[in-house]
Enzyme design. Structure first.
Site, PDB file in Angstrom:
ATOM      1  N   SER A  42       0.851  -1.200   0.000  1.00  0.00           N
ATOM      2  CA  SER A  42       0.000   0.000   0.000  1.00  0.00           C
ATOM      3  C   SER A  42       0.879   1.240   0.000  1.00  0.00           C
ATOM      4  O   SER A  42       1.883   1.283   0.717  1.00  0.00           O
ATOM      5  CB  SER A  42      -0.899   0.025   1.234  1.00  0.00           C
ATOM      6  N   PHE A  53      -8.049   8.106   9.697  1.00  0.00           N
ATOM      7  CA  PHE A  53      -7.729   8.817   8.448  1.00  0.00           C
ATOM      8  C   PHE A  53      -8.975   8.835   7.565  1.00  0.00           C
ATOM      9  O   PHE A  53     -10.020   8.292   7.922  1.00  0.00           O
ATOM     10  CB  PHE A  53      -6.550   8.148   7.730  1.00  0.00           C
ATOM     11  N   GLY A  54      -8.830   9.449   6.409  1.00  0.00           N
ATOM     12  CA  GLY A  54      -9.888   9.408   5.388  1.00  0.00           C
ATOM     13  C   GLY A  54     -11.237   9.893   5.932  1.00  0.00           C
ATOM     14  O   GLY A  54     -11.350  10.973   6.519  1.00  0.00           O
ATOM     15  N   ASP A  84      -8.006  -3.174  -0.688  1.00  0.00           N
ATOM     16  CA  ASP A  84      -8.767  -2.176  -1.432  1.00  0.00           C
ATOM     17  C   ASP A  84     -10.039  -1.937  -0.626  1.00  0.00           C
ATOM     18  O   ASP A  84     -10.725  -2.877  -0.229  1.00  0.00           O
ATOM     19  CB  ASP A  84      -9.098  -2.616  -2.851  1.00  0.00           C
ATOM     20  N   SER A  85     -10.288  -0.679  -0.364  1.00  0.00           N
ATOM     21  CA  SER A  85     -11.363  -0.373   0.569  1.00  0.00           C
ATOM     22  C   SER A  85     -12.044   0.927   0.166  1.00  0.00           C
ATOM     23  O   SER A  85     -11.541   1.672  -0.678  1.00  0.00           O
ATOM     24  CB  SER A  85     -10.794  -0.263   1.987  1.00  0.00           C
ATOM     25  N   ASP A 131     -12.934   8.733   8.367  1.00  0.00           N
ATOM     26  CA  ASP A 131     -13.186   8.354   9.771  1.00  0.00           C
ATOM     27  C   ASP A 131     -13.927   9.430  10.571  1.00  0.00           C
ATOM     28  O   ASP A 131     -14.805   9.090  11.382  1.00  0.00           O
ATOM     29  CB  ASP A 131     -11.882   7.984  10.485  1.00  0.00           C
ATOM     30  N   LYS A 151     -11.392   1.137  16.936  1.00  0.00           N
ATOM     31  CA  LYS A 151     -11.708   1.104  15.500  1.00  0.00           C
ATOM     32  C   LYS A 151     -11.377  -0.278  14.929  1.00  0.00           C
ATOM     33  O   LYS A 151     -12.183  -0.860  14.204  1.00  0.00           O
ATOM     34  CB  LYS A 151     -10.939   2.194  14.749  1.00  0.00           C
ATOM     35  N   LYS A 203      -3.098   3.831   5.924  1.00  0.00           N
ATOM     36  CA  LYS A 203      -3.627   2.474   5.784  1.00  0.00           C
ATOM     37  C   LYS A 203      -2.525   1.457   6.090  1.00  0.00           C
ATOM     38  O   LYS A 203      -2.754   0.478   6.813  1.00  0.00           O
ATOM     39  CB  LYS A 203      -4.129   2.290   4.347  1.00  0.00           C
ATOM     40  N   ASN A 242      -0.529   4.130   0.779  1.00  0.00           N
ATOM     41  CA  ASN A 242      -1.215   5.026   1.707  1.00  0.00           C
ATOM     42  C   ASN A 242      -0.628   4.762   3.110  1.00  0.00           C
ATOM     43  O   ASN A 242      -0.866   3.699   3.688  1.00  0.00           O
ATOM     44  CB  ASN A 242      -2.717   4.735   1.663  1.00  0.00           C
TER      45      ASN A 242
END
Ligand code: ITT
Length: 199
Positions: A9, A155-156, A72-73, A158, A178, A14, A11
């Site tokens: 990844s 992140f993202g 992949d999410s 969240d 989480k 992640k 990211n």
């Protein structure tokens, strides 16, 4: 002999979660940051999370000559007919930030009532080994979209995602909480069980 497993990844947020979720396996787990001369990132051309997870894991496994796991999410919002979905990372356009994505999502959800703000995070966790061993696990977490960003963990998306039966967003929860609930925690706990059968 201890085998090496690469977290494929780019990211960092992640990849850090994945490193935590893959701790204490009988593999030496390493990140892409440990490699010089990395190939260019693959284009995520798949239509599904599963296709993109395999695409990333096999791309790096072939080029690095090592077993790889990829994630992949994304976030599926019911009021937006499943968007941003596989396009979650670049929802607000190429090179966009998490803030840009969250701002765009809040705008798209303006006027949508609580009962209609349902959403889920999806994660596909793929493993590609060197002897054509391929395995994927999928998991989701249901929840709803908050009316404003809350919290600075994670992140993202969240700060905008409230998991079902909870009042805090993922952004307000400590990482361990989480991981217990999340799509990624669930998918990678299943992938760990598979990896344990290989070692
Ligand atoms: P790699 O492909 O290199 O792993 P990426 O960020 O491009 O990195 P994805 O294509 O899988 O990865 O996109 C995932 C996006 O979905 C991510 O950038 C976030 O915007 C969102 N997302 C996924 N999991 C999330 C989580 O746990 N919390 C918040 N947002 C998440």
């Amino acid at each position: 002999m201890i085998k090496t497993l690469v977290i494929a990844s780019n990211n960092h947020d992640k990849a850090a979660e994945l490193a935590e979720l893959l701790r204490d396996l009988p593999w030496r787990v390493c990140s892409l940051a440990e490699f010089n001369d990395l190939p260019q990132e693959p284009e995520e051309t798949g239509q599904t999370f599963e296709e993109n997870a395999f695409l990333k894991a096999s791309y790096y496994a072939e080029r690095l000559g090592l077993p790889c796991v990829a994630d992949d999410s994304g976030l599926e919002v019911d009021a937006l007919h499943g968007a941003p979905g596989v396009l979650s990372a670049r929802y607000a356009g190429p090179g966009c930030s998490y803030n840009d994505n969250n701002a765009k999502l809040l705008r798209a959800m303006e006027g949508v009532q609580d009962a209609e703000r349902t959403a889920r995070f999806v994660c596909c966790a793929a493993f590609v080994g060197l002897d054509d061993v391929r395995h994927v696990e999928r998991a989701t977490v249901e929840g709803r979209i908050a009316h404003a960003c809350r919290g600075s963990h994670g992140f993202g998306y969240d700060p905008l995602f409230i998991p079902e039966d909870h009042t805090q967003t993922f952004g307000e929860m400590p990482p361990e909480r989480k991981h217990e609930l999340s799509h990624r925690g669930r998918a990678f706990r299943k992938l760990r069980s598979f990896l344990e059968t290989l070692s």
